[in-house]
Design an enzyme around this catalytic site. Structure first.
Site, PDB file in Angstrom:
ATOM      1  N   GLY A  46      60.600 -28.705-128.940  1.00  0.00           N
ATOM      2  CA  GLY A  46      62.009 -28.232-127.991  1.00  0.00           C
ATOM      3  C   GLY A  46      61.492 -28.505-126.404  1.00  0.00           C
ATOM      4  O   GLY A  46      60.585 -29.094-126.023  1.00  0.00           O
ATOM      5  N   GLN A  63      65.645 -28.898-137.503  1.00  0.00           N
ATOM      6  CA  GLN A  63      64.689 -27.664-137.844  1.00  0.00           C
ATOM      7  C   GLN A  63      65.638 -26.361-137.141  1.00  0.00           C
ATOM      8  O   GLN A  63      66.400 -26.385-136.118  1.00  0.00           O
ATOM      9  CB  GLN A  63      63.517 -27.649-136.819  1.00  0.00           C
ATOM     10  CG  GLN A  63      62.722 -26.749-136.619  1.00  0.00           C
ATOM     11  CD  GLN A  63      62.865 -25.802-135.378  1.00  0.00           C
ATOM     12  OE1 GLN A  63      63.289 -26.349-134.201  1.00  0.00           O
ATOM     13  NE2 GLN A  63      62.626 -24.135-135.456  1.00  0.00           N
ATOM     14  N   HIS A  84      51.366 -24.886-136.068  1.00  0.00           N
ATOM     15  CA  HIS A  84      52.062 -25.263-135.046  1.00  0.00           C
ATOM     16  C   HIS A  84      51.415 -25.763-133.729  1.00  0.00           C
ATOM     17  O   HIS A  84      51.615 -25.447-132.412  1.00  0.00           O
ATOM     18  CB  HIS A  84      52.673 -23.815-134.369  1.00  0.00           C
ATOM     19  CG  HIS A  84      54.192 -23.629-133.718  1.00  0.00           C
ATOM     20  ND1 HIS A  84      55.196 -23.262-134.560  1.00  0.00           N
ATOM     21  CD2 HIS A  84      54.695 -23.966-132.739  1.00  0.00           C
ATOM     22  CE1 HIS A  84      56.413 -23.310-134.041  1.00  0.00           C
ATOM     23  NE2 HIS A  84      56.108 -24.043-132.626  1.00  0.00           N
ATOM     24  N   ASP A  87      50.685 -31.107-140.028  1.00  0.00           N
ATOM     25  CA  ASP A  87      50.897 -31.662-138.768  1.00  0.00           C
ATOM     26  C   ASP A  87      49.622 -30.788-138.017  1.00  0.00           C
ATOM     27  O   ASP A  87      48.999 -29.761-138.744  1.00  0.00           O
ATOM     28  CB  ASP A  87      52.027 -31.483-138.077  1.00  0.00           C
ATOM     29  CG  ASP A  87      52.551 -30.206-137.766  1.00  0.00           C
ATOM     30  OD1 ASP A  87      51.890 -29.104-137.739  1.00  0.00           O
ATOM     31  OD2 ASP A  87      53.730 -29.745-137.286  1.00  0.00           O
ATOM     32  N   GLY A 118      47.040 -31.530-134.837  1.00  0.00           N
ATOM     33  CA  GLY A 118      45.989 -32.033-134.216  1.00  0.00           C
ATOM     34  C   GLY A 118      45.809 -33.801-134.683  1.00  0.00           C
ATOM     35  O   GLY A 118      44.887 -34.287-134.306  1.00  0.00           O
ATOM     36  N   ARG A 130      46.010 -37.270-133.755  1.00  0.00           N
ATOM     37  CA  ARG A 130      45.789 -37.926-132.408  1.00  0.00           C
ATOM     38  C   ARG A 130      45.562 -39.447-132.689  1.00  0.00           C
ATOM     39  O   ARG A 130      45.593 -40.299-131.755  1.00  0.00           O
ATOM     40  CB  ARG A 130      44.824 -37.394-131.778  1.00  0.00           C
ATOM     41  CG  ARG A 130      44.917 -36.011-131.001  1.00  0.00           C
ATOM     42  CD  ARG A 130      46.214 -35.798-130.269  1.00  0.00           C
ATOM     43  NE  ARG A 130      46.282 -34.567-129.741  1.00  0.00           N
ATOM     44  CZ  ARG A 130      47.299 -33.506-130.471  1.00  0.00           C
ATOM     45  NH1 ARG A 130      47.676 -34.020-131.560  1.00  0.00           N
ATOM     46  NH2 ARG A 130      47.346 -32.465-129.952  1.00  0.00           N
ATOM     47  N   ARG A 185      52.374 -33.593-130.278  1.00  0.00           N
ATOM     48  CA  ARG A 185      52.188 -33.966-128.762  1.00  0.00           C
ATOM     49  C   ARG A 185      52.076 -35.443-128.877  1.00  0.00           C
ATOM     50  O   ARG A 185      52.535 -35.913-127.657  1.00  0.00           O
ATOM     51  CB  ARG A 185      50.913 -33.260-128.383  1.00  0.00           C
ATOM     52  CG  ARG A 185      51.150 -31.885-128.317  1.00  0.00           C
ATOM     53  CD  ARG A 185      49.733 -31.143-128.031  1.00  0.00           C
ATOM     54  NE  ARG A 185      49.695 -29.666-127.981  1.00  0.00           N
ATOM     55  CZ  ARG A 185      49.681 -28.730-128.833  1.00  0.00           C
ATOM     56  NH1 ARG A 185      49.381 -29.484-129.984  1.00  0.00           N
ATOM     57  NH2 ARG A 185      49.713 -27.625-128.827  1.00  0.00           N
TER      58      ARG A 185
HETATM   59  C1  FMN Z   1      56.029 -28.956-126.337  1.00  0.00           C
HETATM   60  C2  FMN Z   1      56.059 -28.496-127.821  1.00  0.00           C
HETATM   61  C3  FMN Z   1      57.230 -27.894-128.180  1.00  0.00           C
HETATM   62  C4  FMN Z   1      57.506 -27.577-129.488  1.00  0.00           C
HETATM   63  N1  FMN Z   1      58.607 -26.766-129.896  1.00  0.00           N
HETATM   64  C5  FMN Z   1      58.721 -26.491-131.244  1.00  0.00           C
HETATM   65  C6  FMN Z   1      60.013 -26.097-131.628  1.00  0.00           C
HETATM   66  O1  FMN Z   1      61.083 -26.069-130.822  1.00  0.00           O
HETATM   67  N2  FMN Z   1      60.049 -25.594-132.896  1.00  0.00           N
HETATM   68  C7  FMN Z   1      58.946 -26.064-133.815  1.00  0.00           C
HETATM   69  O2  FMN Z   1      59.138 -25.549-134.979  1.00  0.00           O
HETATM   70  N3  FMN Z   1      57.781 -26.292-133.313  1.00  0.00           N
HETATM   71  C8  FMN Z   1      57.606 -26.811-132.051  1.00  0.00           C
HETATM   72  N4  FMN Z   1      56.464 -27.318-131.651  1.00  0.00           N
HETATM   73  C9  FMN Z   1      55.286 -27.367-132.519  1.00  0.00           C
HETATM   74  C10 FMN Z   1      55.513 -28.847-133.186  1.00  0.00           C
HETATM   75  O3  FMN Z   1      56.569 -29.103-134.031  1.00  0.00           O
HETATM   76  C11 FMN Z   1      54.104 -29.105-134.244  1.00  0.00           C
HETATM   77  O4  FMN Z   1      54.136 -28.102-135.006  1.00  0.00           O
HETATM   78  C12 FMN Z   1      52.952 -29.339-133.341  1.00  0.00           C
HETATM   79  O5  FMN Z   1      53.118 -30.153-132.061  1.00  0.00           O
HETATM   80  C13 FMN Z   1      51.811 -30.232-134.058  1.00  0.00           C
HETATM   81  O6  FMN Z   1      50.762 -30.279-133.455  1.00  0.00           O
HETATM   82  P1  FMN Z   1      50.318 -31.415-132.671  1.00  0.00           P
HETATM   83  O7  FMN Z   1      51.057 -31.306-131.406  1.00  0.00           O
HETATM   84  O8  FMN Z   1      48.870 -31.528-132.380  1.00  0.00           O
HETATM   85  O9  FMN Z   1      50.850 -32.890-133.451  1.00  0.00           O
HETATM   86  C14 FMN Z   1      56.253 -27.620-130.333  1.00  0.00           C
HETATM   87  C15 FMN Z   1      55.147 -28.298-129.966  1.00  0.00           C
HETATM   88  C16 FMN Z   1      54.970 -28.822-128.635  1.00  0.00           C
HETATM   89  C17 FMN Z   1      53.893 -29.555-128.126  1.00  0.00           C
END
Ligand code: FMN
Length: 384
Positions: free
Chosen positions: A106, A155, A278, A309, A311, A313, A333
């Site tokens: 988001g 989502q 998350h 999901d 980690g 990279r 990310r």
């Molecule tokens: C900036 C940011 C905003 C996120 N917002 C949401 C969201 O609104 N809803 C959600 O289910 N997950 C959200 N997430 C979690 C991601 O969907 C995901 O689970 C997570 O980024 C995966 O890990 P990674 O960043 O290491 O790939 C967010 C993650 C980030 C980095």
């Protein structure tokens, strides 16, 4: 408190390209994902970068997510006689050129003015799928319109009023989404100390959601008030399962990390589980998602598809996750870095680099494609 540097009108201007890149780089010239990440770090204000990169609490789970991949070694087969590895697959019936989807993240307009619209266009061009966030800068309808050919999943948070939740399900169906992703690990936002110290998002109006215009029938407070107020009713699997009967779309339970919760998700009718903590942003101290993947794969026993999901990279991380039983991975990310580095072309570059590295790793492993990957391709370098 951080405020958006642009007005919402400026952010929503589809003609804006706003390539906020360091002068030495364009997305297409990034030779490795580390360069995309560096470009994103140059492009973003410090507090927005903290929001993107930070985790909850002491950030133990955030660190663990990446370290977990280093606990596995590859077991290659040389002289395999195989041809070019086949990366293509499908998830919930959606064909994918490679086993990758982008996460719902988001506040995407903070990373690039075109936010998830740019992500969806990049995904359509690279034939992977988007999971579009409820808390996104653009509405589900706007993202669908920006990339009509993109495979897309919407989502939702299971919170707020059930009536609003069902209204959202019907909007999602009408906007042509292929599936719904329910985030089950976020009944309130995690204790994110970087954001607290930055005074970031302390006012829910910072988190503009295109799905809840403030003058519309569903006020943002309905969902986001609970998310940020640290108080609210946590729904049960039974309630969620009942409400999901209101749609014929398949659905994913996102944020499951135990075998018990995975079985509960399947019993509630989920068609897939997304093993995720998350990205370390919710309950700090939980294990890395990858460490929990074998437990969840064993618990669902092939009854539903499994995504992972948290980690990821690089391309070799994807190969490790698939070898341990994931059908697909979801990148959070990494996609956000690509978006910040250069909008649509930045996200495309992330996909291209992931694909190229995966092809290299699979060839060196002696694997004919992602469908062939199994536990014999990896070996733990720790005592099980
Ligand atoms: C900036 C940011 C905003 C996120 N917002 C949401 C969201 O609104 N809803 C959600 O289910 N997950 C959200 N997430 C979690 C991601 O969907 C995901 O689970 C997570 O980024 C995966 O890990 P990674 O960043 O290491 O790939 C967010 C993650 C980030 C980095």
């Amino acid at each position: 408190m951080t405020t958006l540097s642009k007005s919402k009108e400026e952010m929503l201007d589809p003609s804006s390209t706003d390539m906020r890149l360091p002068s030495w780089s364009t997305p297409g010239s990034c030779a490795a994902l580390s360069e995309v990440i560096e470009a994103a770090r140059c492009a973003l204000p410090a507090d927005v970068l903290d929001f993107l990169e930070g985790g909850a609490g002491e950030e133990r789970s955030l660190r663990e997510n990446q370290e977990a991949f280093r606990r596995w070694n590859f077991v290659p087969q040389v002289m395999s006689g195989r041809g070019m590895p086949d990366l293509s697959t499908s998830f919930l019936g959606i064909p994918l050129a490679m086993p990758v989807l982008t996460s719902p993240f988001g506040a995407d307009g903070l990373f690039h003015p075109q936010g998830q619209c740019a992500v969806a266009r990049a995904n359509a061009a690279e034939a992977v799928a988007s999971i579009v966030p409820e808390a996104g800068t653009y509405s589900f309808e706007a993202v669908a319109e920006a990339a009509p050919d993109a495979a897309r999943i919407a989502q939702l948070h299971p919170m707020g009023s059930p009536e609003n939740f069902v209204t959202m399900l019907h909007r999602i169906e009408k906007a042509g989404y292929h599936a719904v992703c329910i985030t089950v690990d976020c009944p309130t936002a995690g204790w994110r100390e970087r954001d607290l110290q930055d005074r970031f998002g302390s006012d829910i109006t910072t988190m503009i959601s295109g799905n809840y215009p403030s003058d519309g029938p569903n006020r943002p407070e309905d969902v986001f008030g609970q998310l940020f107020a640290h108080s609210g009713v946590v729904w049960s699997w039974v309630q969620l399962g009942d409400l999901m009967n209101e749609t014929s779309l398949p659905w994913i339970a996102k944020g499951v990390i135990t075998g018990a919760d995975a079985r509960a998700a399947v019993a509630a009718g989920a068609d897939a589980v997304l093993v995720s903590n998350h990205g370390g942003r919710q309950l700090d101290g939980v294990p890395a998602a990858l460490d929990q993947l074998p437990e969840v794969v064993s618990a669902v026993a092939g009854r539903v598809e499994v995504a992972l999901d948290s980690g990821i990279r690089r391309g070799s991380d994807i190969v490790t996750a698939l070898a341990l039983g994931a059908n697909v991975v979801v990148i959070g990310r990494l996609a956000a870095y690509g978006l910040a580095a250069g909008g649509e072309s930045g996200v495309r570059r992330v996909h291209q680099l992931l694909r190229a590295e995966m092809l290299t790793v699979l060839t060196l492993l002696g694997a004919g494609g992602v469908a062939e990957l199994g536990s014999s391709a990896v070996r733990a370098n720790f005592v099980l």
